[in-house]
Design an enzyme around this catalytic site. Structure first.
Site: not given
Length: 158
Positions: A128-130
């Site tokens: 989850p780099c978002h």
DNA sequence: CGTTAAGCTTGAA
DNA sequence: TTCAAGCTTAACG
């Protein structure tokens, strides 16, 4: 969405409005990869392991709040893998700043390098780099489009 | 507020 | 090995 995997696990999840661009992205990262069109993901009897994983990704998209745990095959430098590992610790609906992650992995001050690791994250959504935002609260960038980043976050918070 | 310079990792030269 | 560049950030004018 494009999902790719090796024997070890999912090695890539990418988003794009154009399938061709996904294929190009795929080939540039894993030359010689074998492709297959989606379709049987909802047919349990015919699910190969890949189909199962693809199903997992689709499920994750459908249920943003639910934590998914699929085997991942992360290819990258030691630093990047450490960052990606740290990102997976951020629960859905939550977020952290680039600097936070840097400090969290013992590399305080490497905020910009963390951003680089996010930019190079091949496994969207599952890593989850978002959920990483700027310190000042702004969204920051997103390899697959800032609007998509915004939507993902909104859906997880809903 | 806009601008700037410091700071860390990468990939290309 | 050197170097520019990036999904940053804190400090300054």
């Amino acid at each position: 969405v494009l999902v790719a995997a090796t024997d070890a696990g999912v090695c890539m999840v990418a988003f794009d409005d154009a399938d061709e661009r996904l294929v190009v992205a795929m080939r540039s990262r894993f030359a010689g990869a074998v492709f297959a069109a989606a379709g049987a993901a909802d047919d349990p009897a015919r699910m190969s392991r890949l189909d199962t994983w693809v199903g997992g990704v689709l499920h994750a998209i459908a249920h943003p709040r639910q934590a998914v745990d699929l085997p991942l095959d992360m290819r990258g430098s030691g630093f990047r893998k450490t960052v990606w590992q740290a990102l997976r610790m951020i629960p859905p609906g939550d977020s952290a700043s680039y600097g936070d992650i840097a400090a969290r992995i013992g590399h305080a001050g490497a905020a910009r390098a963390v951003a680089g690791a996010c930019a190079g994250n091949p496994i969207a959504l599952l890593v989850p780099c978002h959920r990483v935002l700027r310190r000042d609260g702004e969204l920051g960038g997103f390899r697959w489009g800032v609007d998509r980043k915004r939507v993902l976050l909104e859906r997880e918070r809903a």
